[in-house]
Structures are given as C-alpha cells and as structure tokens.
Write a protein that holds these residues in place. Structure first.
Motif, PDB file in Angstrom:
ATOM      1  N   ALA A 116       0.827  -1.207   0.000  1.00 11.14           N
ATOM      2  CA  ALA A 116       0.000   0.000   0.000  1.00 11.14           C
ATOM      3  C   ALA A 116       0.859   1.254   0.000  1.00 11.14           C
ATOM      4  N   VAL A 117       0.345   2.300  -0.622  1.00  8.91           N
ATOM      5  CA  VAL A 117       0.950   3.633  -0.555  1.00  8.91           C
ATOM      6  C   VAL A 117       0.227   4.369   0.565  1.00  8.91           C
ATOM      7  N   PRO A 118       0.844   4.515   1.743  1.00  7.80           N
ATOM      8  CA  PRO A 118       0.079   4.965   2.916  1.00  7.80           C
ATOM      9  C   PRO A 118      -0.306   6.436   2.911  1.00  7.80           C
ATOM     10  N   THR A 119       0.483   7.291   2.249  1.00  4.45           N
ATOM     11  CA  THR A 119       0.219   8.728   2.279  1.00  4.45           C
ATOM     12  C   THR A 119       0.549   9.317   0.914  1.00  4.45           C
ATOM     13  N   ALA A 120       0.233  10.589   0.776  1.00  2.00           N
ATOM     14  CA  ALA A 120       0.635  11.290  -0.443  1.00  2.00           C
ATOM     15  C   ALA A 120       2.153  11.263  -0.573  1.00  2.00           C
ATOM     16  N   PHE A 121       2.632  10.923  -1.767  1.00  2.00           N
ATOM     17  CA  PHE A 121       4.057  10.877  -2.068  1.00  2.00           C
ATOM     18  C   PHE A 121       4.830  10.068  -1.021  1.00  2.00           C
ATOM     19  N   HIS A 122       4.751   8.772  -1.193  1.00  2.00           N
ATOM     20  CA  HIS A 122       5.466   7.851  -0.308  1.00  2.00           C
ATOM     21  C   HIS A 122       6.366   6.975  -1.165  1.00  2.00           C
ATOM     22  N   GLY A 123       7.596   6.765  -0.708  1.00  2.00           N
ATOM     23  CA  GLY A 123       8.560   6.012  -1.498  1.00  2.00           C
ATOM     24  C   GLY A 123       8.574   4.534  -1.175  1.00  2.00           C
ATOM     25  N   LEU A 124       8.824   3.733  -2.196  1.00  2.00           N
ATOM     26  CA  LEU A 124       9.175   2.338  -1.933  1.00  2.00           C
ATOM     27  C   LEU A 124      10.481   2.314  -1.154  1.00  2.00           C
ATOM     28  N   LEU A 125      11.374   3.256  -1.468  1.00  2.00           N
ATOM     29  CA  LEU A 125      12.569   3.519  -0.670  1.00  2.00           C
ATOM     30  C   LEU A 125      12.587   5.009  -0.355  1.00  2.00           C
ATOM     31  N   SER A 126      12.546   5.356   0.936  1.00  2.00           N
ATOM     32  CA  SER A 126      12.409   6.752   1.361  1.00  2.00           C
ATOM     33  C   SER A 126      13.599   7.203   2.201  1.00  2.00           C
ATOM     34  N   ILE A 127      14.006   8.460   1.974  1.00  2.00           N
ATOM     35  CA  ILE A 127      15.024   9.121   2.791  1.00  2.00           C
ATOM     36  C   ILE A 127      14.422  10.444   3.249  1.00  2.00           C
ATOM     37  N   ASP A 128      14.144  10.571   4.533  1.00  2.00           N
ATOM     38  CA  ASP A 128      13.485  11.765   5.076  1.00  2.00           C
ATOM     39  C   ASP A 128      14.378  12.369   6.156  1.00  2.00           C
ATOM     40  N   SER A 129      14.924  13.558   5.846  1.00  2.00           N
ATOM     41  CA  SER A 129      15.733  14.311   6.818  1.00  2.00           C
ATOM     42  C   SER A 129      16.941  13.502   7.299  1.00  2.00           C
ATOM     43  N   ARG A 130      17.666  12.916   6.343  1.00  2.00           N
ATOM     44  CA  ARG A 130      18.900  12.191   6.628  1.00  2.00           C
ATOM     45  C   ARG A 130      20.051  12.808   5.850  1.00  2.00           C
ATOM     46  N   SER A 131      21.267  12.550   6.309  1.00  2.00           N
ATOM     47  CA  SER A 131      22.459  13.149   5.710  1.00  2.00           C
ATOM     48  C   SER A 131      23.464  12.068   5.318  1.00  2.00           C
ATOM     49  N   TYR A 132      24.216  12.351   4.257  1.00  2.00           N
ATOM     50  CA  TYR A 132      25.298  11.486   3.793  1.00  2.00           C
ATOM     51  C   TYR A 132      24.805  10.048   3.612  1.00  2.00           C
ATOM     52  N   VAL A 133      23.918   9.876   2.641  1.00  2.00           N
ATOM     53  CA  VAL A 133      23.362   8.566   2.325  1.00  2.00           C
ATOM     54  C   VAL A 133      23.520   8.310   0.826  1.00  2.00           C
ATOM     55  N   THR A 134      23.973   7.117   0.476  1.00  2.00           N
ATOM     56  CA  THR A 134      24.076   6.681  -0.910  1.00  2.00           C
ATOM     57  C   THR A 134      23.163   5.475  -1.131  1.00  2.00           C
ATOM     58  N   ILE A 135      22.385   5.523  -2.226  1.00  2.00           N
ATOM     59  CA  ILE A 135      21.578   4.394  -2.675  1.00  2.00           C
ATOM     60  C   ILE A 135      22.096   4.017  -4.056  1.00  2.00           C
ATOM     61  N   GLN A 136      22.557   2.784  -4.217  1.00  2.00           N
ATOM     62  CA  GLN A 136      23.250   2.435  -5.456  1.00  2.00           C
ATOM     63  C   GLN A 136      22.990   0.986  -5.857  1.00  2.00           C
ATOM     64  N   GLY A 137      22.681   0.797  -7.151  1.00  2.00           N
ATOM     65  CA  GLY A 137      22.699  -0.528  -7.737  1.00  2.00           C
ATOM     66  C   GLY A 137      21.484  -1.397  -7.470  1.00  2.00           C
ATOM     67  N   PHE A 138      20.329  -0.788  -7.180  1.00  2.00           N
ATOM     68  CA  PHE A 138      19.101  -1.543  -6.949  1.00  2.00           C
ATOM     69  C   PHE A 138      18.196  -1.511  -8.176  1.00  2.00           C
ATOM     70  N   GLU A 139      17.395  -2.549  -8.335  1.00  2.00           N
ATOM     71  CA  GLU A 139      16.213  -2.480  -9.177  1.00  2.00           C
ATOM     72  C   GLU A 139      15.035  -2.180  -8.255  1.00  2.00           C
ATOM     73  N   VAL A 140      14.283  -1.125  -8.572  1.00  2.00           N
ATOM     74  CA  VAL A 140      13.160  -0.669  -7.746  1.00  2.00           C
ATOM     75  C   VAL A 140      11.924  -0.699  -8.640  1.00  2.00           C
ATOM     76  N   ARG A 141      10.936  -1.528  -8.286  1.00  2.00           N
ATOM     77  CA  ARG A 141       9.888  -1.782  -9.265  1.00  2.00           C
ATOM     78  C   ARG A 141       8.511  -2.001  -8.608  1.00  2.00           C
ATOM     79  N   ASN A 142       7.486  -1.781  -9.430  1.00  2.00           N
ATOM     80  CA  ASN A 142       6.119  -2.246  -9.161  1.00  2.00           C
ATOM     81  C   ASN A 142       5.492  -1.619  -7.919  1.00  2.00           C
ATOM     82  N   TYR A 143       5.715  -0.317  -7.715  1.00  2.00           N
ATOM     83  CA  TYR A 143       5.019   0.380  -6.621  1.00  2.00           C
ATOM     84  C   TYR A 143       3.871   1.152  -7.251  1.00  2.00           C
ATOM     85  N   LYS A 144       2.624   0.810  -6.873  1.00  2.00           N
ATOM     86  CA  LYS A 144       1.463   1.290  -7.610  1.00  2.00           C
ATOM     87  C   LYS A 144       0.335   1.693  -6.661  1.00  2.00           C
ATOM     88  N   SER A 145      -0.518   2.607  -7.162  1.00  2.00           N
ATOM     89  CA  SER A 145      -1.693   3.021  -6.403  1.00  2.00           C
ATOM     90  C   SER A 145      -2.830   3.344  -7.354  1.00  2.00           C
TER      91      SER A 145
END
Length: 246
Positions: A116-145
């Motif tokens: 489920a997408v619980p709120t307006a604009f919600h990520g399958l992968l979310s970064i909220d108010s964090r610093s020095y973070v790298t996201i690399q080399g994933f397949e991110v798929r099939n998040y739907k509403s």
C-alpha cells in the motif's frame, strides 16, 4: 648517463595510471566516497537476529536501514525484497556516507507489488531528513496506487536531507491508476525539499534508468522545493507517459 631499464619505466607508468584512476573514481563528479567503514550484508536467506556479516547476513534491508552506524556500507545480495524501506540512519562528514548498494556483481530487487501507498508521495525507498546517504545498484519496481492522494514514488528524498547520492539504479513500473485531472501522481525518483530552513544540498542523481512508469500529472525524475544544489547526469529516462525531468 645510463638509460633506465624499459621494464621499470613501464611498471612506473602503470602504477601512476592506477593511482590516477583510483583518484578519478573517488572524486568523480556526483560520486560518493569509496566505502571505508564497517560492512554489513543482507540476503534473502538471512535473519534479522543475525550479526549482519557476510557469513551471517540480515534478512531485510529495513533492518539495516534502522541500525547501521555512520559510514557503514550495506551490501544487499541478489533476490527480491518485498518491503517498504525507510532509511533511518545517516552518515557524516567525518565517517563518510552510509551506503546501501548491491553486493558486487549481484542484482537486488526492491519490489512493491501489492504494498500500500500509505500517504501522499510515499517512497518504496524513502530518505526523510537524513544526511550522507548513498543508494546504489538496486532495481526498484512495481510500486502502484489506484487511490487519489496516495502517490507512489520509487526513490523518495524529502525533508531536511543533505549529501544524498542516488546512483546506478533501475526504477520502473511506478504507477498511478487514478483517472482524474488531479490527485493522481507518481514519480520514479523524486527529491522534495520541504524544510524552509534546511535546503537539500547537495543531491546527485546519476547513472539511473527510469522507465515504464505511469505518472499521472507528474514526472519521471523531479527536484522540487528547497533544494540548493543538485546534479542530474548520465541517466536514461524512457518510455514513461509524462514529463522526463523537472
């Protein structure tokens, strides 16, 4: 003067070239620092009560995203991970970025099928108010509403975040099925700076592929709000049904 042996000259040239190459990779525009901190592992056959070592991996990406120390690298092994991931940790200027990435040569898939997408604009992968973070080399798929006001995002960066790198991911089939002029939105990758006192600065979106997304009235890749510095480079954005980059 005696000539220098040719072999030594060639070896010296190769050593110099190798040093230059390492320096270039470590300092390439948009690139995160090399991983130098503690290393942890996630695998489909793991256990979140395990140690997180390569031989004793964790089961979920979320467990890693809730517990690892600043500057850690989390290697995620091949497999399908059916979970919403909220990054709850940060790196630091001293320790370097906290890195979540594919294990070398492997292909982890973060799959949102039936989540489920619980709120307006919600990520399958979310970064909220964090610093020095790298996201690399994933397949991110099939998040739907199909619900108005519940807007899926493949990779979502928001709040008072800073020093974020989104590198070399494949994001696809992020979809809204809301049939209306408004209230139906989706993004492949989205950065929304929502803190008026803390801009997202910098953020790098590089080397990603974003495709086959059904976006409603929104964009494949978007940088919006209070963002002071960003780079969007070397991405392949194709076969989406609305705007490419905004």
């Amino acid at each position: 003067m005696r000539p220098r042996p040719v072999g030594r000259v060639i070896i010296a040239a190769f050593v110099s070239l190798a040093l230059v190459t390492v320096w270039a990779l470590a300092t390439r525009p948009g690139g995160s620092r090399p991983e130098t901190g503690p290393m942890f592992w996630v695998a489909p056959n793991g256990n979140d009560s395990a140690s997180g070592s390569k031989a004793d991996p964790w089961l979920t990406i979320q467990h890693a995203a809730s517990t690892v120390p600043p500057g850690a690298t989390v290697y995620v092994r091949s497999g399908v991970y059916h979970e919403l991931v909220n990054v709850e940790v940060s790196g630091s200027a001293a320790a370097g970025p906290t890195v979540f990435r594919n294990a070398p040569g492997e292909h982890p898939i973060l799959d949102g099928t039936d989540l489920a997408v619980p709120t307006a604009f919600h990520g399958l992968l979310s970064i909220d108010s964090r610093s020095y973070v790298t996201i690399q080399g994933f397949e991110v798929r099939n998040y739907k509403s199909a619900q108005a006001g519940h807007d899926p995002v493949g990779i979502w960066v928001t709040g008072a975040s800073d020093h974020i790198w989104i590198l070399d991911n494949r994001v696809h089939n992020t979809e809204t099925d809301v049939q209306a002029r408004s209230g139906g939105d989706a993004h492949g990758i989205a950065v929304y700076g929502t803190d008026s006192n803390h801009p997202i600065d910098p953020v790098t979106i590089s080397g990603n592929e974003v495709f086959d997304c059904k976006l409603g009235s929104s964009e494949s890749v978007v940088v919006n709000g209070n963002v002071a510095g960003f780079a969007i480079t070397h991405n392949s954005i194709h076969d989406n049904n609305n705007i490419g980059i905004d």
